[in-house]
Scaffold this motif. Structure first.
Motif, PDB file in Angstrom:
ATOM      1  N   SER A  65       7.528  -8.111  10.281  1.00  0.00           N
ATOM      2  CA  SER A  65       7.306  -7.509   8.973  1.00  0.00           C
ATOM      3  C   SER A  65       7.214  -5.993   9.041  1.00  0.00           C
ATOM      4  O   SER A  65       7.511  -5.318   8.058  1.00  0.00           O
ATOM      5  CB  SER A  65       6.060  -8.093   8.320  1.00  0.00           C
ATOM      6  N   LEU A  69       9.694  -4.803   6.337  1.00  0.00           N
ATOM      7  CA  LEU A  69       9.026  -4.278   5.142  1.00  0.00           C
ATOM      8  C   LEU A  69       8.487  -2.864   5.353  1.00  0.00           C
ATOM      9  O   LEU A  69       7.486  -2.478   4.740  1.00  0.00           O
ATOM     10  CB  LEU A  69       7.874  -5.196   4.744  1.00  0.00           C
ATOM     11  N   SER A  71       9.487   0.167   4.507  1.00  0.00           N
ATOM     12  CA  SER A  71       9.527   1.130   3.403  1.00  0.00           C
ATOM     13  C   SER A  71       8.969   0.567   2.099  1.00  0.00           C
ATOM     14  O   SER A  71       9.137   1.191   1.057  1.00  0.00           O
ATOM     15  CB  SER A  71      10.963   1.599   3.193  1.00  0.00           C
ATOM     16  N   GLU A  72       8.324  -0.566   2.140  1.00  0.00           N
ATOM     17  CA  GLU A  72       7.763  -1.152   0.924  1.00  0.00           C
ATOM     18  C   GLU A  72       6.508  -0.396   0.488  1.00  0.00           C
ATOM     19  O   GLU A  72       5.790   0.187   1.300  1.00  0.00           O
ATOM     20  CB  GLU A  72       7.421  -2.615   1.136  1.00  0.00           C
ATOM     21  N   PHE A  75       2.870  -2.356   1.587  1.00  0.00           N
ATOM     22  CA  PHE A  75       2.894  -2.932   2.932  1.00  0.00           C
ATOM     23  C   PHE A  75       1.486  -3.067   3.519  1.00  0.00           C
ATOM     24  O   PHE A  75       1.177  -4.059   4.187  1.00  0.00           O
ATOM     25  CB  PHE A  75       3.778  -2.081   3.853  1.00  0.00           C
ATOM     26  N   TYR A  78      -0.108  -6.125   2.052  1.00  0.00           N
ATOM     27  CA  TYR A  78       0.464  -7.322   2.677  1.00  0.00           C
ATOM     28  C   TYR A  78      -0.186  -7.593   4.032  1.00  0.00           C
ATOM     29  O   TYR A  78      -0.570  -8.729   4.326  1.00  0.00           O
ATOM     30  CB  TYR A  78       1.975  -7.149   2.819  1.00  0.00           C
TER      31      TYR A  78
END
Length: 112
Positions: A65, A69, A71-72, A75, A78
């Protein structure tokens, strides 16, 4: 005698002894104990083995992850929820009383 052959034999010997002795392994931690409320955790061989597998799967998911992920926007959220989920699974695995099972089961449901 070559040292690597000795070390490999020693590792196999320790592995055989641990497989022979570890199923009798038990460790208990009692944090709080009242009449109706108790926080007890027991560490058996099966629960330690399951925790090791759970740790490997969680570590793999976290590594994947971070690349997938990266550049989310949420993050960090999460990762926080994933660690709460894994922590509640560890707690459910080691719990010995109904209160700790209920608490970890509720955390598991909320985080999932």
């Amino acid at each position: 005698m070559n040292i690597s052959i000795f070390l490999i034999g020693f590792v196999f010997f320790l592995g055989g002894v641990s497989v022979w002795l570890l199923p009798t392994f038990k460790l208990g931690i009692y944090l709080l104990e009242w009449d109706f409320l108790s926080l007890k955790f027991n560490f058996y061989f099966n629960s330690v083995l399951f925790s090791f597998i759970l740790f490997l799967v969680t570590f793999s998911v976290l590594i994947f992850s971070t690349y997938y992920l990266n550049s989310e926007l949420n993050f960090n959220y999460y990762c926080f929820v994933l660690l709460i989920f894994v922590g509640s699974m560890f707690s459910l695995n080691f719990s010995n009383s109904i209160f700790t099972m209920l608490l970890s089961w509720d955390l598991l449901g909320i985080s999932s």
